[in-house]
Write a protein that holds these residues in place. Structure first.
Motif, PDB file in Angstrom:
ATOM      1  N   PHE A   1     -39.032  58.409  47.018  1.00  0.00           N
ATOM      2  CA  PHE A   1     -39.582  59.514  46.097  1.00  0.00           C
ATOM      3  C   PHE A   1     -40.421  58.450  45.092  1.00  0.00           C
ATOM      4  CE2 PHE A   1     -39.882  62.431  42.600  1.00  0.00           C
ATOM      5  CZ  PHE A   1     -40.774  63.242  43.065  1.00  0.00           C
ATOM      6  N   ILE A   2     -39.940  57.345  44.814  1.00  0.00           N
ATOM      7  CA  ILE A   2     -40.476  56.567  43.715  1.00  0.00           C
ATOM      8  C   ILE A   2     -40.844  55.355  44.045  1.00  0.00           C
ATOM      9  CG2 ILE A   2     -39.566  57.938  41.744  1.00  0.00           C
ATOM     10  CD1 ILE A   2     -37.724  55.567  41.501  1.00  0.00           C
ATOM     11  N   THR A   3     -41.117  54.958  45.459  1.00  0.00           N
ATOM     12  CA  THR A   3     -41.523  53.914  46.069  1.00  0.00           C
ATOM     13  C   THR A   3     -42.787  54.021  47.012  1.00  0.00           C
ATOM     14  OG1 THR A   3     -39.978  53.632  47.460  1.00  0.00           O
ATOM     15  CG2 THR A   3     -39.267  52.496  45.772  1.00  0.00           C
ATOM     16  N   GLU A   4     -43.488  52.889  47.401  1.00  0.00           N
ATOM     17  CA  GLU A   4     -44.479  53.002  48.367  1.00  0.00           C
ATOM     18  C   GLU A   4     -44.343  51.522  48.965  1.00  0.00           C
ATOM     19  OE1 GLU A   4     -48.179  53.788  46.164  1.00  0.00           O
ATOM     20  OE2 GLU A   4     -47.619  52.448  44.455  1.00  0.00           O
ATOM     21  N   GLY A   5     -45.410  51.578  50.126  1.00  0.00           N
ATOM     22  CA  GLY A   5     -45.268  50.330  50.980  1.00  0.00           C
ATOM     23  C   GLY A   5     -43.985  49.929  51.507  1.00  0.00           C
ATOM     24  N   GLU A   6     -43.904  48.440  51.620  1.00  0.00           N
ATOM     25  CA  GLU A   6     -42.708  47.778  52.146  1.00  0.00           C
ATOM     26  C   GLU A   6     -41.446  48.507  51.467  1.00  0.00           C
ATOM     27  OE1 GLU A   6     -41.384  43.468  52.767  1.00  0.00           O
ATOM     28  OE2 GLU A   6     -43.661  43.643  52.682  1.00  0.00           O
ATOM     29  N   GLU A   7     -41.439  48.602  50.276  1.00  0.00           N
ATOM     30  CA  GLU A   7     -40.086  48.969  49.595  1.00  0.00           C
ATOM     31  C   GLU A   7     -39.542  50.147  50.216  1.00  0.00           C
ATOM     32  OE1 GLU A   7     -40.533  48.907  45.463  1.00  0.00           O
ATOM     33  OE2 GLU A   7     -38.361  49.201  45.257  1.00  0.00           O
ATOM     34  N   GLN A   8     -40.633  50.961  50.212  1.00  0.00           N
ATOM     35  CA  GLN A   8     -40.327  52.524  50.762  1.00  0.00           C
ATOM     36  C   GLN A   8     -39.897  52.570  52.247  1.00  0.00           C
ATOM     37  OE1 GLN A   8     -43.601  55.476  51.670  1.00  0.00           O
ATOM     38  NE2 GLN A   8     -42.736  56.696  49.943  1.00  0.00           N
ATOM     39  N   GLU A   9     -40.730  51.882  52.938  1.00  0.00           N
ATOM     40  CA  GLU A   9     -40.426  51.550  54.434  1.00  0.00           C
ATOM     41  C   GLU A   9     -39.117  51.163  54.672  1.00  0.00           C
ATOM     42  OE1 GLU A   9     -43.362  49.199  56.418  1.00  0.00           O
ATOM     43  OE2 GLU A   9     -44.909  50.297  55.490  1.00  0.00           O
ATOM     44  N   LYS A  10     -38.479  50.344  53.635  1.00  0.00           N
ATOM     45  CA  LYS A  10     -37.339  49.720  54.066  1.00  0.00           C
ATOM     46  C   LYS A  10     -36.090  50.936  53.738  1.00  0.00           C
ATOM     47  CE  LYS A  10     -34.956  45.564  52.156  1.00  0.00           C
ATOM     48  NZ  LYS A  10     -34.960  44.715  51.116  1.00  0.00           N
ATOM     49  N   GLU A  11     -36.239  51.715  52.679  1.00  0.00           N
ATOM     50  CA  GLU A  11     -35.358  52.728  52.453  1.00  0.00           C
ATOM     51  C   GLU A  11     -35.570  53.957  53.485  1.00  0.00           C
ATOM     52  OE1 GLU A  11     -33.417  52.071  49.964  1.00  0.00           O
ATOM     53  OE2 GLU A  11     -32.232  53.813  50.417  1.00  0.00           O
ATOM     54  N   VAL A  12     -36.835  54.182  54.012  1.00  0.00           N
ATOM     55  CA  VAL A  12     -36.943  55.204  55.145  1.00  0.00           C
ATOM     56  C   VAL A  12     -36.360  54.764  56.150  1.00  0.00           C
ATOM     57  CG1 VAL A  12     -38.574  56.153  56.908  1.00  0.00           C
ATOM     58  CG2 VAL A  12     -39.281  55.872  54.385  1.00  0.00           C
TER      59      VAL A  12
ATOM     60  N   ASN B   1     -28.982  56.778  58.483  1.00  0.00           N
ATOM     61  CA  ASN B   1     -27.885  57.802  58.081  1.00  0.00           C
ATOM     62  C   ASN B   1     -28.207  59.314  58.622  1.00  0.00           C
ATOM     63  OD1 ASN B   1     -26.062  55.946  56.534  1.00  0.00           O
ATOM     64  ND2 ASN B   1     -27.462  56.117  55.002  1.00  0.00           N
ATOM     65  N   LEU B   2     -29.514  59.497  59.036  1.00  0.00           N
ATOM     66  CA  LEU B   2     -29.622  61.006  59.544  1.00  0.00           C
ATOM     67  C   LEU B   2     -29.224  60.826  60.979  1.00  0.00           C
ATOM     68  CD1 LEU B   2     -33.134  61.836  58.309  1.00  0.00           C
ATOM     69  CD2 LEU B   2     -31.032  62.926  57.683  1.00  0.00           C
ATOM     70  N   ASN B   3     -29.247  59.785  61.722  1.00  0.00           N
ATOM     71  CA  ASN B   3     -28.804  59.682  62.976  1.00  0.00           C
ATOM     72  C   ASN B   3     -27.302  59.817  62.901  1.00  0.00           C
ATOM     73  OD1 ASN B   3     -31.155  59.623  64.335  1.00  0.00           O
ATOM     74  ND2 ASN B   3     -31.417  57.366  64.258  1.00  0.00           N
ATOM     75  N   VAL B   4     -26.598  59.052  62.064  1.00  0.00           N
ATOM     76  CA  VAL B   4     -25.021  59.251  62.010  1.00  0.00           C
ATOM     77  C   VAL B   4     -24.592  60.717  61.545  1.00  0.00           C
ATOM     78  CG1 VAL B   4     -23.022  58.518  60.502  1.00  0.00           C
ATOM     79  CG2 VAL B   4     -24.706  57.026  60.840  1.00  0.00           C
ATOM     80  N   LEU B   5     -25.374  61.408  60.801  1.00  0.00           N
ATOM     81  CA  LEU B   5     -25.358  62.964  60.518  1.00  0.00           C
ATOM     82  C   LEU B   5     -25.349  63.598  61.615  1.00  0.00           C
ATOM     83  CD1 LEU B   5     -26.748  64.295  57.250  1.00  0.00           C
ATOM     84  CD2 LEU B   5     -24.529  64.471  58.034  1.00  0.00           C
TER      85      LEU B   5
ATOM     86  N   LYS C   1     -42.590  59.883  57.583  1.00  0.00           N
ATOM     87  CA  LYS C   1     -41.998  60.889  58.583  1.00  0.00           C
ATOM     88  C   LYS C   1     -40.488  60.591  58.401  1.00  0.00           C
ATOM     89  CE  LYS C   1     -42.614  64.021  61.380  1.00  0.00           C
ATOM     90  NZ  LYS C   1     -42.969  65.386  60.561  1.00  0.00           N
ATOM     91  N   LEU C   2     -39.730  61.566  57.967  1.00  0.00           N
ATOM     92  CA  LEU C   2     -38.413  61.575  57.723  1.00  0.00           C
ATOM     93  C   LEU C   2     -37.489  62.158  58.690  1.00  0.00           C
ATOM     94  CD1 LEU C   2     -38.520  62.011  53.849  1.00  0.00           C
ATOM     95  CD2 LEU C   2     -38.446  59.805  55.253  1.00  0.00           C
ATOM     96  N   ILE C   3     -37.832  63.440  58.806  1.00  0.00           N
ATOM     97  CA  ILE C   3     -36.932  64.520  59.764  1.00  0.00           C
ATOM     98  C   ILE C   3     -37.811  65.093  60.797  1.00  0.00           C
ATOM     99  CG2 ILE C   3     -36.694  66.015  57.989  1.00  0.00           C
ATOM    100  CD1 ILE C   3     -33.916  66.482  59.016  1.00  0.00           C
ATOM    101  N   ASP C   4     -37.178  65.036  62.077  1.00  0.00           N
ATOM    102  CA  ASP C   4     -38.125  66.109  62.788  1.00  0.00           C
ATOM    103  C   ASP C   4     -37.157  66.633  64.070  1.00  0.00           C
ATOM    104  OD1 ASP C   4     -37.985  63.998  64.726  1.00  0.00           O
ATOM    105  OD2 ASP C   4     -39.930  63.373  63.890  1.00  0.00           O
ATOM    106  N   HIS C   5     -37.693  67.407  64.972  1.00  0.00           N
ATOM    107  CA  HIS C   5     -36.743  68.014  65.990  1.00  0.00           C
ATOM    108  C   HIS C   5     -36.728  67.043  67.123  1.00  0.00           C
ATOM    109  CE1 HIS C   5     -40.909  68.907  67.101  1.00  0.00           C
ATOM    110  NE2 HIS C   5     -40.432  68.971  68.244  1.00  0.00           N
ATOM    111  N   LYS C   6     -37.260  65.681  67.279  1.00  0.00           N
ATOM    112  CA  LYS C   6     -37.143  64.851  68.202  1.00  0.00           C
ATOM    113  C   LYS C   6     -35.979  64.035  67.901  1.00  0.00           C
ATOM    114  CE  LYS C   6     -41.980  64.974  69.564  1.00  0.00           C
ATOM    115  NZ  LYS C   6     -43.305  64.280  69.258  1.00  0.00           N
ATOM    116  N   ASN C   7     -36.299  63.534  66.806  1.00  0.00           N
ATOM    117  CA  ASN C   7     -34.930  62.368  66.664  1.00  0.00           C
ATOM    118  C   ASN C   7     -33.523  63.160  66.199  1.00  0.00           C
ATOM    119  OD1 ASN C   7     -36.587  60.114  66.727  1.00  0.00           O
ATOM    120  ND2 ASN C   7     -37.316  60.278  64.637  1.00  0.00           N
ATOM    121  N   THR C   8     -33.620  64.111  65.503  1.00  0.00           N
ATOM    122  CA  THR C   8     -32.340  64.680  64.985  1.00  0.00           C
ATOM    123  C   THR C   8     -32.598  66.173  65.289  1.00  0.00           C
ATOM    124  OG1 THR C   8     -33.172  64.896  62.555  1.00  0.00           O
ATOM    125  CG2 THR C   8     -31.824  62.963  63.310  1.00  0.00           C
TER     126      THR C   8
END
Lengths: 234, 234
Positions: A118-129, A135-139, A183-190
């Protein structure tokens, strides 16, 4: 259920907080009337600081003058205080343990990532995405294994504990996609997560409790700017 | 209670872990027989990785082939599966919420500090000792407010949920003092906590489940050296 049996119930909350929506959905599922006291988090009220001096966070539940803090603890309190159907947690101890396990996983592994994105952009954000997606895949895999043969919801036809915990944050993830352009959550990946939580967001009382999407996007954009600006000055 | 009613109960644990001692004390309080499978954390067993693939952590409870992970969740499972006296949690929803609140506070605020103090020294350690002490003061005041009129333990004459959660870590704090040479907890700064948890450590089944102090000090010294050495090479 009338006010006479449920007593005086108040939520100290923030309309935009997914943690607070959890409590609203739970009370609505139980048919409990409540008063909502909306907080301004940039200027916390003396009431909030008095009721939750340890964490100074919303939501707080006030029930007949008693104070309960921390959303997962409030959900257990609500289920134990009003055990009538629909129950948030099933009776079987093992099923309860599984639901609590995934709720804790969700809060400990995904909430922090959401805040960082929510509060980052660029590379820092990509890393957290990438962390969030892992973790969404683990879920996805864990929930499919433990609840793959569920009906609409883990408890049956009505949302229960785990949907109440994860559903509002799923709604928030979609807002976060809009605001952060990741792109975080969709019907293809999870697909399991996606269709299950989409169904939750469409469920009557959940839909009633979830914030207006356009209003939430506007709030999120403003808050993101503010937080990113203030982090520059630290 | 006989094996016939409690079924097959196994703990996958580590004798030196306060989280694992929680489970042992809880089962001993209930009179449940169990088998203990000790893990080597520097070489985790295929069994542990198979049973707890998500967190890869002890303790894990195996009950009639069902797997339950995470110590606080295991304690709730034990109390719900064997609800006979002594109950770990009281029946009243508000009291349950208070006990859960302090258990969560303890795990989220104090465990991390303990780990940091364990593997640091000098200024870095002093900083974390100050954080720990501040949180011990919050605990002291909060618990005195919520449970100041308790008998020996929050539930009465027998240890319950909160003692089972905090007591083993209190024992560990005293070991940590020895190993780190930092003064952490005493009867002057936090008299309520100190006398309450000392009483727990002296209680029959707790005393039985707690590790031998000299053996634990030796283990802790060796593990501290190893962790500090490996952190230098990161």
């Amino acid at each position: 259920m009338t006010m006479a049996t449920s007593g005086e119930v108040k939520i100290i909350g923030l309309w935009a907080s997914s943690y607070c929506v959890r409590i609203e959905v739970a009370l609505k599922l139980k048919g409990i009337s409540y008063e909502y006291i909306d907080e301004d988090l940039s200027n916390k009220s003396p009431l909030l600081l008095q009721l939750n001096p340890i964490h100074k966070k919303v939501p707080v539940l006030l029930h007949n003058g008693k104070t309960i803090a921390e959303s997962l603890i409030i959900l257990e309190y609500i289920d134990e205080t009003w055990p009538d159907l629909p129950a948030l947690l099933p009776k079987d101890p093992y099923e309860r343990a599984l639901l609590r396990f995934w709720a804790n996983f969700f809060d400990s592994k995904l909430s922090g990532s959401g805040r960082t994105i929510f509060i980052t952009e660029g590379e820092e954000q990509e890393k957290e995405v990438a962390v969030l997606k892992e973790n969404l895949n683990v879920l996805e895999n864990g929930l499919k294994k433990d609840f793959g043969d569920k009906k609409s919801f883990c408890n049956g036809e009505t949302p229960g504990y785990l949907e109440v915990v994860m559903g509002p944050s799923f709604f928030w993830l979609k807002i976060l996609e809009d605001v952060s352009r990741a792109k975080l959550i969709d019907h293809k990946n999870t697909p399991f997560l996606f269709s299950w939580l989409t169904e939750f967001c469409e469920f009557g009382v959940a839909k009633d409790a979830l914030p207006d999407q356009a209003k939430l996007v506007a709030f999120a954009k403003k808050r993101r700017e503010m937080l990113m600006e203030s982090s520059k000055h630290q």
